[in-house]
Design a protein around this motif. Sequence first.
Motif, short mmCIF file in Angstrom:
data_model
loop_
_atom_site.label_atom_id
_atom_site.label_comp_id
_atom_site.label_asym_id
_atom_site.label_seq_id
_atom_site.Cartn_x
_atom_site.Cartn_y
_atom_site.Cartn_z
N ALA A 29 32.07 -14.04 11.92
CA ALA A 29 31.72 -13.89 13.34
C ALA A 29 32.57 -14.77 14.24
CB ALA A 29 30.24 -14.22 13.56
N ARG A 30 33.46 -15.59 13.67
CA ARG A 30 34.24 -16.48 14.55
C ARG A 30 35.05 -15.64 15.54
NH1 ARG A 30 36.67 -15.79 9.90
NH2 ARG A 30 38.94 -15.64 9.81
N THR A 31 35.22 -16.18 16.74
CA THR A 31 35.78 -15.36 17.81
C THR A 31 37.14 -15.86 18.28
OG1 THR A 31 34.46 -16.66 19.32
CG2 THR A 31 33.58 -14.54 18.71
N TYR A 32 37.12 -16.88 19.12
CA TYR A 32 38.36 -17.38 19.72
C TYR A 32 39.38 -17.76 18.65
CZ TYR A 32 35.19 -17.81 23.65
OH TYR A 32 34.28 -17.55 24.63
N ALA A 33 38.88 -18.29 17.54
CA ALA A 33 39.77 -18.78 16.49
C ALA A 33 40.66 -17.67 15.94
CB ALA A 33 38.94 -19.39 15.37
N ARG A 34 40.23 -16.43 16.07
CA ARG A 34 41.05 -15.34 15.53
C ARG A 34 42.28 -15.09 16.39
NH1 ARG A 34 38.52 -11.98 11.76
NH2 ARG A 34 36.33 -12.47 11.50
N SER A 35 42.07 -15.07 17.70
CA SER A 35 43.21 -14.74 18.56
C SER A 35 44.00 -15.98 18.97
CB SER A 35 42.74 -13.98 19.79
OG SER A 35 41.61 -14.61 20.35
N LEU A 36 43.45 -17.16 18.73
CA LEU A 36 44.15 -18.40 19.09
C LEU A 36 44.29 -19.28 17.85
CD1 LEU A 36 42.15 -19.08 22.40
CD2 LEU A 36 44.44 -18.07 22.22
N PRO A 37 45.22 -18.96 16.99
CA PRO A 37 45.36 -19.73 15.74
C PRO A 37 46.07 -21.07 15.99
CG PRO A 37 46.98 -17.96 15.80
CD PRO A 37 46.19 -17.86 17.08
N ILE A 38 45.37 -21.97 16.67
CA ILE A 38 45.94 -23.29 16.93
C ILE A 38 44.93 -24.35 16.47
CG2 ILE A 38 47.33 -22.51 18.90
CD1 ILE A 38 45.24 -23.69 20.75
N VAL A 39 45.43 -25.55 16.26
CA VAL A 39 44.57 -26.65 15.78
C VAL A 39 44.70 -27.79 16.80
CG1 VAL A 39 44.13 -28.26 13.87
CG2 VAL A 39 45.02 -25.96 13.39
N PRO A 40 43.85 -27.78 17.82
CA PRO A 40 44.00 -28.80 18.87
C PRO A 40 43.72 -30.20 18.32
CG PRO A 40 42.53 -27.03 19.57
CD PRO A 40 42.75 -26.86 18.11
N VAL A 41 44.60 -31.14 18.65
CA VAL A 41 44.35 -32.52 18.23
C VAL A 41 44.25 -33.48 19.41
CG1 VAL A 41 45.27 -32.38 15.89
CG2 VAL A 41 46.84 -32.81 17.79
N ARG A 42 44.88 -33.13 20.52
CA ARG A 42 44.77 -33.97 21.72
C ARG A 42 44.80 -33.08 22.93
NH1 ARG A 42 48.82 -38.94 21.57
NH2 ARG A 42 50.30 -37.26 21.17
N ALA A 43 44.22 -33.59 24.01
CA ALA A 43 44.22 -32.77 25.23
C ALA A 43 44.04 -33.65 26.44
CB ALA A 43 43.09 -31.74 25.17
N ARG A 44 44.62 -33.23 27.53
CA ARG A 44 44.47 -33.95 28.79
C ARG A 44 44.71 -32.95 29.92
NH1 ARG A 44 43.52 -39.67 29.43
NH2 ARG A 44 43.56 -39.98 31.67
N GLY A 45 43.77 -32.86 30.83
CA GLY A 45 43.95 -31.94 31.96
C GLY A 45 44.11 -30.51 31.50
N LEU A 46 45.22 -29.90 31.91
CA LEU A 46 45.48 -28.49 31.57
C LEU A 46 46.07 -28.34 30.17
CD1 LEU A 46 45.77 -25.52 32.75
CD2 LEU A 46 48.07 -26.20 33.49
N THR A 47 46.51 -29.48 29.59
CA THR A 47 47.33 -29.38 28.37
C THR A 47 46.56 -29.69 27.09
OG1 THR A 47 49.18 -30.10 29.73
CG2 THR A 47 49.51 -30.17 27.35
N ILE A 48 46.80 -28.84 26.11
CA ILE A 48 46.28 -29.08 24.75
C ILE A 48 47.49 -29.27 23.85
CG2 ILE A 48 45.32 -27.91 22.73
CD1 ILE A 48 43.25 -26.66 24.32
N GLU A 49 47.41 -30.24 22.94
CA GLU A 49 48.48 -30.39 21.96
C GLU A 49 47.95 -29.99 20.59
OE1 GLU A 49 50.69 -34.00 22.43
OE2 GLU A 49 51.21 -34.02 20.30
N GLY A 50 48.69 -29.13 19.91
CA GLY A 50 48.27 -28.65 18.61
C GLY A 50 48.76 -29.56 17.49
N ALA A 51 48.15 -29.41 16.31
CA ALA A 51 48.53 -30.21 15.15
C ALA A 51 49.97 -29.93 14.73
CB ALA A 51 47.57 -29.93 13.99
N ASP A 52 50.51 -28.81 15.18
CA ASP A 52 51.91 -28.51 14.87
C ASP A 52 52.86 -29.12 15.90
OD1 ASP A 52 51.22 -26.99 17.03
OD2 ASP A 52 51.83 -25.06 16.20
#
Length: 460
Positions: A29-52
């Motif tokens: 049933a997972r949803t967003y994770a299917r269309s957004l295959p990213i692994v967020p590790v840090r974020a600030r404001g508008l920006t998310i940084e992925g594990a990659d």
Amino acid sequence: MAATEPTTVAPPAAHEGILRRQSLRESAARTYARSLPIVPVRARGLTIEGADGRRYLDCLSGAGTLALGHNHPVVLEAIRKVIDSGAPLHVLDLATPVKDAFTTELFATLPRQLADDARIQFCGPAGTDAVEAALKLVRTATGRTGLLAFTGAYHGMTAGALDASGGATDVRVTRLPYPHDYRCPFGVGGERGAELSARWAESLLDDPKSGVPDPAGMILEPVQGEGGVIPAPDDWLRRMRRITAERAIPLIADEVQTGVGRTGAFWAVDHSGVVPDVMVMSKAIGGSLPLAVIVYRSALDVWQPGAHAGTFRGNQLAMAAGAATLTFVRENRLAERAATLGARMLGRLQGLAAMHPCIGDVRGRGLMLGVELVDPDAEGPHDGAPPPAPALAAAVQRACLDRGLIVELGGRHSAVVRLLPPLTLTDEQAAAVLDRFADALTAAERTRHHPLPNDTGPSR
Ligand code: PMP
């Protein structure tokens, strides 16, 4: 994010491993994770940084939760202050200074007529919990069980909220047509379409043989979000207020997604001046942490003590983060900012529509924007507009991600690309978002006849 910050970014192999383990271990049933295959590790404001190590401009904003973007300093400071003070983090529904301050701040933002004579109920922490509470409240107060809800509505995933959402089939719920300019159920759109939708509601309510069960309430979103970013005309909302008031039917405004400045007013009902009997609030009011409440006219407060209990109704960190967010939005007039910047972005999207026939419609209010993608060459359904193009929308979403932009899909057919940026968005960021979107659209259009696999599922 400063280059000197210690890096916690995992190497690409770890990033892939995390995604692989997620798809193996988590629910289908997972949803967003299917269309957004990213692994967020840090974020600030508008920006998310992925594990990659990649960076993304986040216009999903936790499904409209992050009014101030990720990890805003005033939110972090409010959370730290509670932790450092030694205050208990979990207190059921006991009174605390943090809760007292949150309630005072929330009431200060509400329509005066409601706030002056209101009760607040802290519910379980999700939007859907608050919807359940609202439905139970009006059923208890009126002694009736029926409910009026709208086509295309989305109110949550628990049983009662799901019944109130479009697509459900609960016999107690009467489905009324929500006004929709582009895909008008009456084929006319505009003021005339809204007028016909209001008349339909009136005639059903006044026809003793309509088969409508006595309604305990009417629930509506002032701007439908998941339904495809559909703003209700102010006149139509006022008409719904009149129709319900004249028949002693409580009006429930679901402001879970539209609240806290999102649509260019602090609450979306403020645009029309409508004062609902019940307001349902969640998402942004918790400043990125889980929190949900209903606020309602005191005359509806006929519950017995304990009638609507729950363990997690006292999240002190969420209340502190939420109060800080409400104050910041109010003091910095971010609703006005959302109105101006949103109108400008809408204008630029309309310019894009003029160059791309696959854009069927561009709509929204404030920083709640939607771009409906269609197949311009195909025969349309009976509403007069060309058929929706969900595969193209999925391809655009993927192309956005490739260009470092996170967008949401919504709408009845998952063919509406949705932008829900933080209200703190700068002009430069808005331009970057729209540049990336335009580029992604052009690229996806090019591959239109060879669409990418559509594995988005419902985007909620
Ligand atoms: N109401 C509206 C208008 C919503 O947009 C949502 C969530 N998108 C909900 C209710 C349900 O909220 P939650 O997902 O927190 O249960």
